[in-house]
Design a protein around this motif. Structure first.
Motif, PDB file in Angstrom:
ATOM      1  N   GLY A  65    -126.738 -41.741   3.970  1.00 10.89           N
ATOM      2  CA  GLY A  65    -126.928 -40.930   2.779  1.00 10.89           C
ATOM      3  C   GLY A  65    -128.125 -41.369   1.964  1.00 10.89           C
ATOM      4  O   GLY A  65    -128.694 -42.444   2.196  1.00 10.89           O
ATOM      5  N   TYR A 132    -135.084 -32.768  -0.471  1.00 12.51           N
ATOM      6  CA  TYR A 132    -133.799 -33.034  -1.121  1.00 12.51           C
ATOM      7  C   TYR A 132    -133.044 -31.738  -1.433  1.00 12.51           C
ATOM      8  O   TYR A 132    -131.808 -31.693  -1.351  1.00 12.51           O
ATOM      9  N   ALA A 133    -133.774 -30.679  -1.767  1.00 12.11           N
ATOM     10  CA  ALA A 133    -133.123 -29.399  -2.038  1.00 12.11           C
ATOM     11  C   ALA A 133    -132.410 -28.876  -0.796  1.00 12.11           C
ATOM     12  O   ALA A 133    -131.398 -28.176  -0.889  1.00 12.11           O
ATOM     13  N   ASP A 134    -132.931 -29.238   0.384  1.00 13.09           N
ATOM     14  CA  ASP A 134    -132.346 -28.786   1.640  1.00 13.09           C
ATOM     15  C   ASP A 134    -131.307 -29.760   2.184  1.00 13.09           C
ATOM     16  O   ASP A 134    -130.850 -29.612   3.319  1.00 13.09           O
ATOM     17  N   GLY A 135    -130.959 -30.774   1.395  1.00 13.07           N
ATOM     18  CA  GLY A 135    -129.901 -31.687   1.804  1.00 13.07           C
ATOM     19  C   GLY A 135    -130.351 -32.840   2.677  1.00 13.07           C
ATOM     20  O   GLY A 135    -129.513 -33.576   3.210  1.00 13.07           O
ATOM     21  N   ALA A 136    -131.662 -33.021   2.858  1.00  9.93           N
ATOM     22  CA  ALA A 136    -132.189 -34.155   3.619  1.00  9.93           C
ATOM     23  C   ALA A 136    -132.650 -35.224   2.631  1.00  9.93           C
ATOM     24  O   ALA A 136    -132.560 -35.044   1.411  1.00  9.93           O
ATOM     25  N   TRP A 137    -133.139 -36.340   3.131  1.00 12.15           N
ATOM     26  CA  TRP A 137    -133.584 -37.408   2.241  1.00 12.15           C
ATOM     27  C   TRP A 137    -134.531 -38.356   2.969  1.00 12.15           C
ATOM     28  O   TRP A 137    -134.713 -38.270   4.183  1.00 12.15           O
ATOM     29  N   GLU A 175    -132.417 -36.065   8.396  1.00 15.16           N
ATOM     30  CA  GLU A 175    -131.783 -34.759   8.320  1.00 15.16           C
ATOM     31  C   GLU A 175    -130.483 -34.800   9.105  1.00 15.16           C
ATOM     32  O   GLU A 175    -130.472 -35.176  10.275  1.00 15.16           O
ATOM     33  N   SER A 176    -129.396 -34.424   8.454  1.00 20.92           N
ATOM     34  CA  SER A 176    -128.082 -34.441   9.094  1.00 20.92           C
ATOM     35  C   SER A 176    -127.798 -35.795   9.724  1.00 20.92           C
ATOM     36  O   SER A 176    -127.314 -35.889  10.855  1.00 20.92           O
ATOM     37  N   ASN A 177    -128.137 -36.864   8.977  1.00 22.34           N
ATOM     38  CA  ASN A 177    -127.887 -38.252   9.378  1.00 22.34           C
ATOM     39  C   ASN A 177    -128.658 -38.675  10.619  1.00 22.34           C
ATOM     40  O   ASN A 177    -128.303 -39.652  11.275  1.00 22.34           O
TER      41      ASN A 177
END
Length: 220
Positions: A65, A132-137, A175-177
């Motif tokens: 995360g 980050y808006a797309d759920g990645a980091w 992205e998606s871990n």
């Protein structure tokens, strides 16, 4: 997932950790873009972040995360001084602001001190926000720029151009871990380059960076 067209445009084989410092090139004759008036005024009124020490509950980013409870960057008084040490303190703050953006997706602090005339800079900050808006980091992203000049001066075009070496801890896009892009750590040795800075009304503004003739070899 991060939109593929944004990744393709922003990464394009160039390390994300290098883009915002070394990717905003100048013209071949070395002329830098002038900082926009909005950027100058923004820097003059740069927000005073609360002086957060690294909190005990800070959690670094990982495959599991994004980072949590990331300490906000704080601009020291020295970073507002028109001097060689002031310029170094400003670049240290720039590094903190960029690291904070990569750790949180919040590019507010970076936008306050970067000229809007640096189109590539603005595009990359937008990319970080989109990640980050797309759920990645991101994992990592810390850079350490060090001015090489013993003395810095304002040139005839009104811009300071200190020569800098920058090291980087490396960066991973998750992205998606799963790691979908990675920029490896680098020392910066053998690749000095001038950073273009403006100073006005008690504040520095990051304008751009340029290539230095005869340089360009990274020492990994």
């Amino acid at each position: 997932m991060v939109r593929s067209n944004r990744v393709g445009t922003a990464v394009g084989g160039v390390a994300l950790t290098a883009l915002l410092l070394t990717g905003c090139g100048t013209d071949d004759d070395g002329a830098a873009a002038s900082p926009s008036s909005t950027a100058s005024s923004a820097a003059a009124t740069s927000s005073e972040a609360s002086p957060d020490a690294t909190p005990a509950d800070y959690v670094p980013a990982s495959l599991d995360g994004p980072a949590q409870n990331v300490p906000k960057p704080v601009m020291p008084d020295l970073a507002r001084e028109e001097s060689r040490d002031g310029a170094q303190a400003f670049l240290d703050y720039w590094s903190d602001a960029m690291w904070y953006a990569h750790q949180t997706g919040d590019a507010t602090y970076a936008r306050e001190i970067i000229s809007g005339a640096c189109d590539i800079c603005m595009e990359q900050l937008e990319f970080v926000e989109d990640v980050y808006a797309d759920g990645a980091w991101f994992v990592g992203g810390r850079e350490n720029p060090v001015i090489q000049d013993a003395i810095i001066q304002r040139y005839s075009d009104g811009v300071y151009k200190p020569v800098v070496l920058t090291s980087a801890e490396g960066l991973k896009l998750v992205e998606s871990n799963e790691v979908t892009y990675e920029a490896h750590p680098r020392t910066g040795q053998g690749d000095p380059f001038p950073v273009y800075l403006d100073y006005s009304q008690g504040s520095w503004v990051y304008i751009t960076a340029a290539n230095l003739s005869g340089a360009g070899q990274y020492s990994e």
